[in-house]
Design a protein around this motif. Structure first.
Motif, PDB file in Angstrom:
ATOM      1  N   ASP A 596       0.803  -1.122   0.371  1.00 47.43           N
ATOM      2  CA  ASP A 596       0.116   0.029  -0.062  1.00 47.43           C
ATOM      3  C   ASP A 596       1.393   1.139   0.206  1.00 47.43           C
ATOM      4  O   ASP A 596       1.663   1.598   0.479  1.00 47.43           O
ATOM      5  N   ARG A 597       0.589   2.312  -0.588  1.00 47.11           N
ATOM      6  CA  ARG A 597       1.061   3.340  -0.684  1.00 47.11           C
ATOM      7  C   ARG A 597       1.485   4.021   0.678  1.00 47.11           C
ATOM      8  O   ARG A 597       1.513   5.252   0.711  1.00 47.11           O
ATOM      9  N   SER A 598       0.639   3.893   1.952  1.00 49.47           N
ATOM     10  CA  SER A 598       1.022   4.564   2.445  1.00 49.47           C
ATOM     11  C   SER A 598       2.077   3.882   3.225  1.00 49.47           C
ATOM     12  O   SER A 598       2.645   4.932   4.102  1.00 49.47           O
ATOM     13  N   PHE A 599       2.610   2.935   3.717  1.00 54.31           N
ATOM     14  CA  PHE A 599       4.149   2.210   3.418  1.00 54.31           C
ATOM     15  C   PHE A 599       5.031   2.915   2.813  1.00 54.31           C
ATOM     16  O   PHE A 599       6.212   3.904   3.101  1.00 54.31           O
ATOM     17  N   GLU A 630       2.821   0.321  -4.756  1.00 51.45           N
ATOM     18  CA  GLU A 630       2.600   1.684  -5.685  1.00 51.45           C
ATOM     19  C   GLU A 630       2.103   3.214  -4.901  1.00 51.45           C
ATOM     20  O   GLU A 630       2.904   3.262  -3.508  1.00 51.45           O
ATOM     21  N   GLY A 631       2.207   3.545  -5.154  1.00 53.71           N
ATOM     22  CA  GLY A 631       2.496   5.116  -4.689  1.00 53.71           C
ATOM     23  C   GLY A 631       3.477   5.979  -5.104  1.00 53.71           C
ATOM     24  O   GLY A 631       4.006   6.366  -3.991  1.00 53.71           O
ATOM     25  N   ILE A 632       4.838   5.257  -5.769  1.00 54.20           N
ATOM     26  CA  ILE A 632       5.933   6.418  -5.158  1.00 54.20           C
ATOM     27  C   ILE A 632       5.481   7.230  -6.342  1.00 54.20           C
ATOM     28  O   ILE A 632       5.767   7.720  -7.363  1.00 54.20           O
ATOM     29  N   GLU A 633       6.747   8.085  -5.328  1.00 50.63           N
ATOM     30  CA  GLU A 633       6.764   9.408  -5.863  1.00 50.63           C
ATOM     31  C   GLU A 633       8.349  10.419  -6.828  1.00 50.63           C
ATOM     32  O   GLU A 633       7.715  11.042  -6.470  1.00 50.63           O
ATOM     33  N   ALA A 638      11.668   4.457  -4.899  1.00 51.75           N
ATOM     34  CA  ALA A 638      11.803   3.870  -6.381  1.00 51.75           C
ATOM     35  C   ALA A 638      13.285   3.045  -6.408  1.00 51.75           C
ATOM     36  O   ALA A 638      12.951   1.792  -6.116  1.00 51.75           O
ATOM     37  N   ASP A 639      14.464   3.545  -5.968  1.00 51.88           N
ATOM     38  CA  ASP A 639      16.025   3.013  -5.356  1.00 51.88           C
ATOM     39  C   ASP A 639      15.500   2.174  -4.246  1.00 51.88           C
ATOM     40  O   ASP A 639      16.281   1.478  -4.334  1.00 51.88           O
ATOM     41  N   MET A 640      15.278   2.921  -3.405  1.00 55.14           N
ATOM     42  CA  MET A 640      15.137   2.283  -1.826  1.00 55.14           C
ATOM     43  C   MET A 640      14.754   0.253  -1.991  1.00 55.14           C
ATOM     44  O   MET A 640      14.940  -1.073  -1.821  1.00 55.14           O
ATOM     45  N   LEU A 641      12.955   0.553  -2.850  1.00 52.93           N
ATOM     46  CA  LEU A 641      12.442  -0.648  -3.733  1.00 52.93           C
ATOM     47  C   LEU A 641      13.463  -1.252  -4.313  1.00 52.93           C
ATOM     48  O   LEU A 641      12.853  -2.524  -4.133  1.00 52.93           O
ATOM     49  N   LYS A 642      13.347  -0.757  -4.913  1.00 53.81           N
ATOM     50  CA  LYS A 642      14.788  -1.766  -6.236  1.00 53.81           C
ATOM     51  C   LYS A 642      16.068  -2.383  -5.406  1.00 53.81           C
ATOM     52  O   LYS A 642      16.114  -3.786  -5.789  1.00 53.81           O
ATOM     53  N   ASN A 643      16.601  -1.763  -4.072  1.00 54.89           N
ATOM     54  CA  ASN A 643      17.412  -2.563  -3.448  1.00 54.89           C
ATOM     55  C   ASN A 643      16.591  -3.679  -2.427  1.00 54.89           C
ATOM     56  O   ASN A 643      17.758  -4.395  -2.294  1.00 54.89           O
ATOM     57  N   LEU A 644      15.660  -3.403  -1.899  1.00 62.51           N
ATOM     58  CA  LEU A 644      14.758  -4.183  -1.827  1.00 62.51           C
ATOM     59  C   LEU A 644      14.045  -5.276  -2.089  1.00 62.51           C
ATOM     60  O   LEU A 644      14.421  -6.556  -1.432  1.00 62.51           O
ATOM     61  N   CYS A 646      11.936  -5.208  -4.377  1.00 63.29           N
ATOM     62  CA  CYS A 646      10.905  -4.968  -5.328  1.00 63.29           C
ATOM     63  C   CYS A 646      10.625  -5.477  -6.831  1.00 63.29           C
ATOM     64  O   CYS A 646      11.638  -4.973  -6.977  1.00 63.29           O
ATOM     65  N   GLU A 647       9.860  -5.925  -7.762  1.00 68.99           N
ATOM     66  CA  GLU A 647      10.102  -6.016  -8.758  1.00 68.99           C
ATOM     67  C   GLU A 647       9.286  -4.906  -9.367  1.00 68.99           C
ATOM     68  O   GLU A 647       9.851  -4.269 -10.715  1.00 68.99           O
ATOM     69  N   LEU A 648       7.920  -4.816  -8.909  1.00 69.25           N
ATOM     70  CA  LEU A 648       7.437  -3.986  -9.904  1.00 69.25           C
ATOM     71  C   LEU A 648       6.580  -2.562  -8.814  1.00 69.25           C
ATOM     72  O   LEU A 648       6.523  -2.452  -8.144  1.00 69.25           O
ATOM     73  N   ALA A 649       6.640  -1.593 -10.236  1.00 67.12           N
ATOM     74  CA  ALA A 649       6.147  -0.150  -9.549  1.00 67.12           C
ATOM     75  C   ALA A 649       5.319   0.334 -10.147  1.00 67.12           C
ATOM     76  O   ALA A 649       5.247   0.567 -11.131  1.00 67.12           O
ATOM     77  N   GLN A 650       4.214   1.484  -9.508  1.00 71.26           N
ATOM     78  CA  GLN A 650       3.492   2.596  -9.442  1.00 71.26           C
ATOM     79  C   GLN A 650       3.812   3.485  -9.273  1.00 71.26           C
ATOM     80  O   GLN A 650       3.469   3.576  -7.922  1.00 71.26           O
ATOM     81  N   GLY A 651       3.251   4.886  -9.619  1.00 63.83           N
ATOM     82  CA  GLY A 651       3.060   6.396  -9.027  1.00 63.83           C
ATOM     83  C   GLY A 651       3.065   6.933  -9.801  1.00 63.83           C
ATOM     84  O   GLY A 651       3.510   7.066 -10.941  1.00 63.83           O
ATOM     85  N   TYR A 652       2.831   8.462  -9.895  1.00 64.54           N
ATOM     86  CA  TYR A 652       3.615  10.055 -10.030  1.00 64.54           C
ATOM     87  C   TYR A 652       4.490  10.097 -11.034  1.00 64.54           C
ATOM     88  O   TYR A 652       5.303  10.712 -12.200  1.00 64.54           O
ATOM     89  N   LEU A 653       6.017   9.156 -10.467  1.00 67.99           N
ATOM     90  CA  LEU A 653       6.783   8.907 -10.091  1.00 67.99           C
ATOM     91  C   LEU A 653       6.936   9.016 -11.904  1.00 67.99           C
ATOM     92  O   LEU A 653       8.028   9.062 -12.777  1.00 67.99           O
ATOM     93  N   TYR A 654       6.006   7.645 -12.248  1.00 66.09           N
ATOM     94  CA  TYR A 654       5.972   7.439 -13.874  1.00 66.09           C
ATOM     95  C   TYR A 654       5.160   8.329 -14.971  1.00 66.09           C
ATOM     96  O   TYR A 654       5.392   8.542 -15.948  1.00 66.09           O
ATOM     97  N   SER A 655       4.112   8.006 -13.865  1.00 67.31           N
ATOM     98  CA  SER A 655       3.393   8.410 -14.618  1.00 67.31           C
ATOM     99  C   SER A 655       1.204   8.693 -13.505  1.00 67.31           C
ATOM    100  O   SER A 655       0.873   7.886 -13.718  1.00 67.31           O
TER     101      SER A 655
END
Length: 688
Positions: A596-599, A630-633, A638-644, A646-655
């Motif tokens: 969830d985006r809250s995390f 979700e909710g990556i801004e 994004a870098d933290m999640l990639k290092n952990l 995490c495979e996929l992401a969505q959020g305003y950073l992308y569109s």
């Protein structure tokens, strides 16, 4: 009391009186004739014995004497014949009267109706045996009492009035009244009567025919009761409640100091009890709830004055508990001293119903949401509507609550009704659009799919989902909306797959609403849509929120298995915000967890949140599941999640979510960047 044929009755009475007068006249005539004949014979005999008669006796006189005696003999013979004739007539009349009396006796003794004859003073002259069969009184008991003694005190005046009217006019009125049975109970009688006329035509008494209509009256009362009471709980139904509420409304208009309140009570999540225990068990639970509510309102319902001391019970006044239908109950509380009294009653009801119910040695705990409305509306329907609106407000703000109606609630309810109407029109006008938000691979930066989202294109402008999705789900409009969304998105995805081929191909994420998930044929519906569009099911990710999936784990496992059998992929949305456990999650055929985006929004500033995300990723991978964030801004997130990992992401950073036309350009740009990255990588490899 009345007679069904007054003229016929009077004719019969006159006929009987005429026969009696004939008998009397004939007897008097016989008696007078006998006296006259006797006097004549006596005079004749005495004249023969006189001395003057002897001196004048001669031949001529002798002949006259013979004629005289012959005349006397003929007169006596005629008199005897006349006596015989008259006796035969008297015997005939008496036999007719005896036959009539015997017929009357036969009718009255075998009639089911009670027949009574009373004189002008109301004293009983005759009571048929049916009195003992119907009322239990014997002849001796009836003989020692007046005809009014057993009649209900409230009905005596009407009976006396009807009797007096029948005597004065010769015609009665049909009358229903109550009479006491020997066992003390009251029976209902329907009475008709005929007036007895004297030979002079005066009213001399009454013949009364009483029919026992107790069973009919009870059946009528039962029908009336059933018309205004709930068949399950025997509480007043909506119609009777509104009738009593309307009387309270009218009374409050006449007396400004008269206050009342309506409590609208709804059992929270009652459908869960019904579905899990069965409807028979649900009905039994409703009966127990009604009994507990009734007991609670006997102890404390209407407050007519403030209680003395903190622990004092409020004083009870009048109240009406009703069941309008379903799992809803209403309470009318009258003669309120203060509005807070109604709130105290509502809180007491919640406390009483919070005590576990015992059902087949199983404890059932429930809560209720209560809406309160006070007098002030125009009529009963409005007051009840206001209380219901307040109840829904209590449900929407967390359940197990009590809310007092205000006019803002009514305005919101009207607004919501208008919104529902507009939503239905929007379906017909195809005003719902599909917006797409890219899902990106964190390892390559390539767009691998899209989450599909609804937008409402109104003439006034674009409406976001937060303004209509909740209402659409509650009303069921969401079912048609999401079917159309899946159809349109599937056709659009096929177009993008043709224009931008990749391995694996592009996918779409489609949200499954609570109303959809409850549909027994959900898998069949989705299967038909995919078959119509020709989209490969493996290109569809169905997103089910954690709360929906874990509400009923057994049913969820069944539904998810049916969906998985279609070939689609399953994703748990908003993971971490509900109450799921990974041990239960491992039994579900899911493929992906969405954090969830809250995390995500706090993980770059809050170490504890970042550690929670790390644990979710680690445990999910341990179960063989992929992770979407979700909710990556920001790029840092994004870098933290990639290092952990995490495979996929969505959020305003992308569109942001955008219409399909904008996605075409995004895909072109993304593919160009991907080609450039691959070329640069190949060039660097060649130099190396």
């Amino acid at each position: 009391m009345s007679t069904s044929s007054p003229s016929g009755s009077r004719t019969g009475t006159k006929s009987s009186a005429l026969h009696i007068r004939q008998v009397e006249w004939r007897e008097w005539w016989l008696w007078g004739t006998a006296v006259a004949i006797t006097l004549i014979l006596t005079f004749g005999i005495l004249s023969l014995a006189l001395p003057s008669f002897e001196q004048s006796t001669g031949k001529t006189d002798s002949l006259n004497l013979k004629e005289w005696f012959r005349g006397l003999a003929a007169l006596v013979l005629l008199f005897d014949l006349y006596i015989i004739y008259q006796q035969r007539q008297l015997h005939k009349i008496r036999r007719q009267l005896a036959e009539r009396e015997q017929l009357f006796q036969l009718i009255t003794e075998n009639a089911a109706d009670m027949i009574a004859v009373i004189d002008g003073n109301g004293q009983r002259l005759y009571n048929s045996p049916a009195y003992q069969k119907v009322l239990g009184y014997g002849p001796e008991e009836l003989a020692g009492t007046s005809s009014m003694d057993q009649i209900h005190p409230d009905d005596r005046a009407r009976v006396l009035e009807a009797s007096a009217k029948a005597r004065s006019t010769g015609r009665g009125e049909r009358l229903e009244y109550r009479i006491r049975h020997k066992d003390g109970s009251w029976r209902f009688l329907e009475s008709t009567c005929s007036v007895i006329h004297s030979p002079e035509g005066e009213s001399d008494g009454l013949v009364i025919v009483n029919r026992d209509i107790t069973e009919r009256k009870r059946a009528e009362e039962k029908l009336v009761h059933q018309s205004f009471h709930d068949g399950l709980t025997d509480l007043p139904n909506r119609a009777l409640f509104l009738d009593r509420l309307q009387r309270a409304v009218i009374l409050s208009r006449r007396h400004l100091d008269f206050k009342f309140a309506v409590l609208f009570i709804d059992i929270d999540e009652f459908k869960v009890f019904n579905d899990s225990l069965g409807h028979a068990a649900g009905d039994s639970l409703l009966i127990q709830i009604a009994q507990r509510l009734t007991a609670s309102l006997r102890a404390v319902d209407t407050v007519s004055r403030p209680p003395v001391g903190q622990d004092a019970e409020p004083f009870a006044g009048e109240s009406t508990l009703a069941r309008p239908g379903g799992d809803e109950f209403t309470v009318l509380i009258e003669e309120l001293h203060d509005p807070s009294d109604a709130i105290r009653v509502a809180e007491r009801i919640q406390q009483k119903l919070a005590i576990p119910f015992d059902f087949n040695s199983q404890e059932i705990v429930l809560s209720v949401s209560i809406g309160i409305a006070f007098n002030g509306s125009a009529d009963a329907e409005d007051v009840l509507r206001d209380a219901e609106i307040a109840m829904y407000r209590a449900k929407n703000t967390g359940k197990a609550r009590c809310e007092v109606f205000d006019h803002a609630m009514h305005a919101n309810a009207v607004k919501r009704l208008q919104l529902e109407t507009d939503l239905r029109k929007a379906l017909d006008l195809n005003q719902f659009l599909v917006y797409y938000q890219p899902v990106v691979s964190l390892s390559t930066g390539q767009i691998v799919g899209f989450e599909t989202l609804s937008r409402w294109q109104r003439p006034e402008g674009l409406v976001m989902p937060g303004e209509f999705i909740a209402v659409a789900n509650e009303t069921g409009i969401i079912l048609a909306m999401n079917r159309q969304l899946l159809y349109d998105a599937s056709r659009q995805l096929l177009s993008w797959q043709a224009l931008f081929p990749s391995d694996p191909p592009l996918t779409i994420n489609v949200n499954v609403s609570p109303k959809e998930f409850a549909q027994p044929d959900l898998a069949a519906q989705i299967g038909r849509t995919l078959q119509e569009t020709g989209l490969d099911p493996s290109c569809v990710n169905l997103e089910i929120t954690e709360t929906i999936a874990m509400a009923d784990a057994d049913r969820s496992a069944l539904v998810l298995s049916e969906l998985k059998a279609l070939g689609v992929r399953l994703e748990i949305d908003d993971f971490g915000t509900g109450y799921s456990s990974l041990s239960r999650l491992q039994h579900f055929p899911v493929d992906t967890l969405k954090i969830d985006r809250s995390f995500v929004s706090r993980m770059d500033t809050d170490p504890e949140t970042r550690e929670i995300v790390r644990l979710i990723v680690m445990l999910a991978h341990g179960l063989g599941l992929k992770i979407v964030a979700e909710g990556i801004e920001t790029q840092a997130q994004a870098d933290m999640l990639k290092n952990l990992g995490c495979e996929l992401a969505q959020g305003y950073l992308y569109s942001r979510p955008v219409p399909s036309q904008a996605i075409d350009q995004l895909l072109r740009e993304n593919r160009a960047v991907d080609v450039s990255a691959k070329a640069a990588k190949a060039a660097s490899s060649g130099l190396a």
